[in-house]
Design a protein around this motif. Structure first.
Motif, short mmCIF file in Angstrom:
data_model
loop_
_atom_site.label_atom_id
_atom_site.label_comp_id
_atom_site.label_asym_id
_atom_site.label_seq_id
_atom_site.Cartn_x
_atom_site.Cartn_y
_atom_site.Cartn_z
N VAL A 84 0.83 -1.21 0.00
CA VAL A 84 0.00 0.00 0.00
C VAL A 84 0.86 1.25 0.00
O VAL A 84 0.62 2.21 -0.75
CB VAL A 84 -0.94 -0.02 1.22
CG1 VAL A 84 -1.65 1.32 1.36
CG2 VAL A 84 -1.96 -1.15 1.09
N ILE A 85 1.90 1.25 0.84
CA ILE A 85 2.77 2.44 0.93
C ILE A 85 3.48 2.69 -0.40
O ILE A 85 3.55 3.83 -0.87
CB ILE A 85 3.78 2.25 2.07
CG1 ILE A 85 3.06 2.30 3.42
CG2 ILE A 85 4.86 3.33 2.01
CD1 ILE A 85 3.94 1.95 4.60
N VAL A 86 4.01 1.64 -1.00
CA VAL A 86 4.69 1.80 -2.29
C VAL A 86 3.72 2.33 -3.33
O VAL A 86 4.04 3.25 -4.11
CB VAL A 86 5.30 0.46 -2.74
CG1 VAL A 86 5.79 0.56 -4.19
CG2 VAL A 86 6.43 0.05 -1.83
N SER A 87 2.52 1.78 -3.37
CA SER A 87 1.54 2.22 -4.36
C SER A 87 1.15 3.69 -4.15
O SER A 87 1.05 4.45 -5.12
CB SER A 87 0.29 1.34 -4.28
OG SER A 87 -0.66 1.73 -5.24
N VAL A 88 0.96 4.09 -2.89
CA VAL A 88 0.53 5.47 -2.62
C VAL A 88 1.65 6.45 -2.92
O VAL A 88 1.45 7.47 -3.61
CB VAL A 88 0.08 5.59 -1.15
CG1 VAL A 88 -0.15 7.06 -0.78
CG2 VAL A 88 -1.20 4.79 -0.92
N GLN A 89 2.86 6.17 -2.41
CA GLN A 89 3.96 7.12 -2.60
C GLN A 89 4.37 7.23 -4.07
O GLN A 89 4.49 8.33 -4.62
CB GLN A 89 5.17 6.68 -1.76
CG GLN A 89 4.93 6.75 -0.26
CD GLN A 89 4.72 8.18 0.21
OE1 GLN A 89 5.29 9.12 -0.33
NE2 GLN A 89 3.89 8.35 1.22
#
Length: 281
Positions: A84-89
């Motif tokens: 999720v973090i990779v996708s958002v950032q």
């Protein structure tokens, strides 16, 4: 008189610092040498045991199951927020550049090439190394290792090699699990929260990601698992001082594993980028 005292005490302090520093370096080199000996003996011993049909498959499978029980659920819990973090950032940056369709490629490559191997290594270095070091350390302070040596049974063949085989089995499986969960969670966020079309996500993911990237990720996980099991076994077999010594062995195994994984990952990443660059078309 005070000047004479200060003049004589300063060199004494320097000698103490110099001696402690040299002793620490010498002790670290000796520890590294013993770890290399364990790695060499266990690797060669595993090959010879298999060739002689003396390999302890039952113990290796039992240790594999124990590693799975302490790492499988944490792996999923780590992979979901990581994806999720990779996708958002990455998605926010790509959106500002007007290239939303490339989110699948960047997110997938980030998870496969760096996220999954590092998460696997840190997880094995935390849960796996602590379990192995605690087990072997408890056996050491109960003098079970001395009893094995007295009976002519090698602790390397009896205890270390099955754990090495178990780690080599679990590490790639754990890596694939983290890759799958991380990519799926990143896909869900990209499609549901960032309005990326499913077709463009998977199209760019398939265009930029190759089978070689997956193999590099698996090999990195194997290297990290190998480092973890060697460090954990070395610290556990050398535990001393009762329960406090076992706790110190566990702490040292975890810290050394994480530090070694971070250093080795930097070197492996540089080598792979030199010889296997990321495909751009």
């Amino acid at each position: 008189m005070a000047q004479v005292t200060r003049a004589t005490s300063s060199p004494s302090h320097l000698r103490i610092v110099r001696k402690n520093f040299s002793d620490t370096i010498a002790s670290s080199l000796r520890t590294f040498g013993r770890s290399v000996d364990i790695a060499r003996e266990s690797t060669v011993g595993a090959v010879t045991d298999i060739a002689r049909r003396e390999f302890q498959w039952r113990e290796a499978i039992l240790q594999s199951w124990r590693l799975v029980t302490v790492t499988a659920l944490p792996a999923i819990l780590i992979a979901v927020p990581f994806g999720v973090i990779v996708s958002v950032q990455v998605g926010n940056l790509i959106h500002n550049l007007g290239a939303d369709s490339l989110l699948g490629a960047t997110g997938g490559l980030g998870v496969i090439k760096q996220g999954a191997p590092l998460a696997t290594g840190f997880l094995l270095g935390g849960a796996g190394a602590s379990a192995i070091a605690a087990d072997l350390g408890a056996r050491t302070i109960r003098e079970e290792i001395d009893a094995l040596n007295t009976m002519g049974i090698s602790p390397i063949h009896r205890l270390v090699i099955p754990r090495l085989a178990a780690m080599m089995i679990v590490a790639p499986l754990l890596n694939i699990l983290i890759v799958f969960v991380g990519i799926v969670s990143g896909y869900a966020v990209a499609v549901g929260g960032q309005h990326v079309t499913p077709g463009s996500y998977w199209a760019t993911f398939g265009s930029f990601t190759t089978v070689t990237d997956v193999w590099v990720s698996v090999i990195k996980a194997l290297i990290f698992g190998y480092l973890v099991v060697v460090i954990a076994c070395q610290r556990g077999l050398e535990a001393k001082g009762g329960p406090r010594g076992v706790a110190d062995a566990v702490n040292a195994a975890v810290v050394l594993s994480v530090v070694c994984i971070a250093i080795v990952n930097l070197g492996v990443t540089q080598i792979t980028e030199m010889f296997i660059p990321t495909r751009l078309v």
